[in-house]
Design a protein around this motif. Structure first.
Motif, short mmCIF file in Angstrom:
data_model
loop_
_atom_site.label_atom_id
_atom_site.label_comp_id
_atom_site.label_asym_id
_atom_site.label_seq_id
_atom_site.Cartn_x
_atom_site.Cartn_y
_atom_site.Cartn_z
N GLY A 127 0.81 -1.22 0.00
CA GLY A 127 0.00 0.00 0.00
C GLY A 127 0.84 1.27 0.00
O GLY A 127 0.31 2.38 -0.06
N GLY A 128 2.17 1.11 0.02
CA GLY A 128 3.06 2.27 0.11
C GLY A 128 2.87 3.27 -1.03
O GLY A 128 2.94 4.49 -0.81
N THR A 129 2.62 2.77 -2.22
CA THR A 129 2.49 3.67 -3.38
C THR A 129 1.22 4.52 -3.28
O THR A 129 1.26 5.75 -3.40
N LEU A 130 0.10 3.87 -3.01
CA LEU A 130 -1.16 4.64 -2.93
C LEU A 130 -1.20 5.51 -1.69
O LEU A 130 -1.80 6.59 -1.70
N LYS A 131 -0.54 5.07 -0.62
CA LYS A 131 -0.48 5.87 0.61
C LYS A 131 0.20 7.21 0.33
O LYS A 131 -0.13 8.23 0.92
N ALA A 132 1.15 7.22 -0.57
CA ALA A 132 1.81 8.47 -0.95
C ALA A 132 1.01 9.22 -2.01
O ALA A 132 0.86 10.45 -1.96
N LEU A 133 0.47 8.47 -2.99
CA LEU A 133 -0.15 9.13 -4.15
C LEU A 133 -1.50 9.78 -3.83
O LEU A 133 -1.76 10.92 -4.26
N LEU A 134 -2.36 9.08 -3.10
CA LEU A 134 -3.74 9.59 -2.95
C LEU A 134 -3.77 10.92 -2.20
O LEU A 134 -4.41 11.88 -2.66
N PRO A 135 -3.08 11.05 -1.04
CA PRO A 135 -3.07 12.36 -0.38
C PRO A 135 -2.43 13.45 -1.25
O PRO A 135 -2.87 14.60 -1.23
N ALA A 136 -1.42 13.08 -2.04
CA ALA A 136 -0.77 14.08 -2.91
C ALA A 136 -1.77 14.59 -3.96
O ALA A 136 -1.82 15.80 -4.24
N LEU A 137 -2.57 13.70 -4.53
CA LEU A 137 -3.58 14.13 -5.51
C LEU A 137 -4.60 15.06 -4.85
O LEU A 137 -5.00 16.08 -5.43
N GLU A 138 -5.00 14.71 -3.63
CA GLU A 138 -5.96 15.56 -2.91
C GLU A 138 -5.35 16.93 -2.62
O GLU A 138 -6.03 17.96 -2.76
N ASN A 139 -4.07 16.93 -2.23
CA ASN A 139 -3.41 18.22 -1.97
C ASN A 139 -3.33 19.09 -3.22
O ASN A 139 -3.26 20.31 -3.13
N MET A 140 -3.31 18.45 -4.38
CA MET A 140 -3.29 19.21 -5.64
C MET A 140 -4.68 19.75 -5.98
O MET A 140 -4.84 20.43 -6.99
N GLY A 141 -5.68 19.33 -5.20
CA GLY A 141 -7.04 19.81 -5.45
C GLY A 141 -7.87 18.89 -6.30
O GLY A 141 -8.97 19.25 -6.75
N ALA A 142 -7.36 17.66 -6.53
CA ALA A 142 -8.15 16.70 -7.31
C ALA A 142 -9.19 16.04 -6.40
O ALA A 142 -8.97 15.87 -5.20
N ASN A 143 -10.29 15.67 -7.02
CA ASN A 143 -11.34 14.94 -6.31
C ASN A 143 -11.25 13.48 -6.78
O ASN A 143 -11.51 13.19 -7.94
N ILE A 144 -10.85 12.59 -5.88
CA ILE A 144 -10.67 11.17 -6.28
C ILE A 144 -12.02 10.48 -6.17
O ILE A 144 -12.55 10.30 -5.08
N CYS A 145 -12.59 10.10 -7.31
CA CYS A 145 -13.93 9.50 -7.26
C CYS A 145 -13.86 8.01 -6.98
O CYS A 145 -14.78 7.43 -6.42
N ASN A 146 -12.76 7.37 -7.35
CA ASN A 146 -12.65 5.93 -7.17
C ASN A 146 -11.20 5.51 -7.34
O ASN A 146 -10.45 6.15 -8.09
N VAL A 147 -10.84 4.44 -6.67
CA VAL A 147 -9.50 3.86 -6.82
C VAL A 147 -9.72 2.38 -7.12
O VAL A 147 -10.41 1.69 -6.35
N ILE A 148 -9.17 1.90 -8.23
CA ILE A 148 -9.36 0.48 -8.60
C ILE A 148 -8.00 -0.14 -8.90
O ILE A 148 -7.23 0.37 -9.72
N VAL A 149 -7.72 -1.24 -8.21
CA VAL A 149 -6.48 -1.97 -8.43
C VAL A 149 -6.86 -3.41 -8.81
O VAL A 149 -7.75 -4.00 -8.20
N VAL A 150 -6.19 -3.94 -9.80
CA VAL A 150 -6.60 -5.26 -10.32
C VAL A 150 -6.31 -6.36 -9.30
O VAL A 150 -7.18 -7.15 -8.95
#
Ligand code: PRP
Ligand code: GUN
Length: 190
Positions: A127-150
């Motif tokens: 989970g290390g990658t998404l733990k870093a990426l998702l908050p960073a996207l939110e800090n950029m002002g993006a609205n994350i509607c969904n996260v899908i991993v295969v």
């Protein structure tokens, strides 16, 4: 449900890295051969989960790229790839990624404040990658509607849930020297 994915996982070879049984699969590795039927099945399933009501698909190099491409071509939505290389463009955001076997920087370009984004990736493990990426996207002002991993291996998805992020995974697997066991398939009662 997800028959092509399940069948391909059952056939996945295992190599031992140190003491770690590492599965090799077209979606997570691009080898030995990534068949269009598999990408098609996964992209359709992602659309079933997330619909098409977002501005942009965001994924991570390297193995997020074929998934995002297949989804982009089906939905008509643009995609941005989070890269391991710096470009130095205005607005580029850098973050530190740490997985079970690597540490490094990731660089986000192309995501604008106020955009609704769908995040997709091939595997979640620590989970290390998404733990870093998702908050960073939110800090950029993006609205994350969904996260899908295969493919989910390990407790990364549960850790993300503890952090308040729901990560949809298509299959949960366990791996030992004998091969891949499928523990759970999205949408199927166990
Ligand atoms: O949950 P985690 O432990 O963070 O692991 C997941 C990450 O590991 C893999 O990428 P990797 O960094 O191996 O890069 P690659 O796609 O270039 O092989 C995968 O594509 C995820 O991005
Ligand atoms: N391809 C691949 N990616 C992984 N990410 C975490 N574990 C694995 C693995 O065994 N194989």
């Amino acid at each position: 449900m997800l028959e092509v994915l399940q069948e391909s996982l059952r056939k996945a070879p295992i190599v031992i890295r140190g003491e770690y049984p590492y599965f090799i699969h077209p979606i997570s590795d691009g080898v030995p051969s990534l068949e269009p039927e598999l990408l098609d099945e996964i992209a359709d399933h992602m659309i079933d989960i997330a619909g098409t009501d977002y501005d942009r698909i965001v994924s991570i190099e390297a193995m997020g790229i074929p998934l995002a491409t297949a989804l982009s071509m089906k939905t008509g939505k643009p995609m941005s790839i989070v890269r391991k290389r710096q470009y130095g463009l205005k607005g580029e955001v850098v973050l530190s990624q740490s997985t079970g076997y690597s540490k490094g920087e990731l660089y986000i370009n192309g995501v604008s404040k106020g955009e609704t984004v769908l995040v997709v990736d091939d595997v979640i493990s620590t989970g290390g990658t998404l733990k870093a990426l998702l908050p960073a996207l939110e800090n950029m002002g993006a609205n994350i509607c969904n996260v899908i991993v295969v493919i989910s291996r390990g407790d990364g998805a549960a850790k993300m849930s503890d952090m308040g992020y729901n990560v949809n995974t298509l299959v949960k697997i366990d791996v030992d020297m004998n091969g891949v066991s499928i523990l759970e398939v999205a949408g199927e009662q166990q």
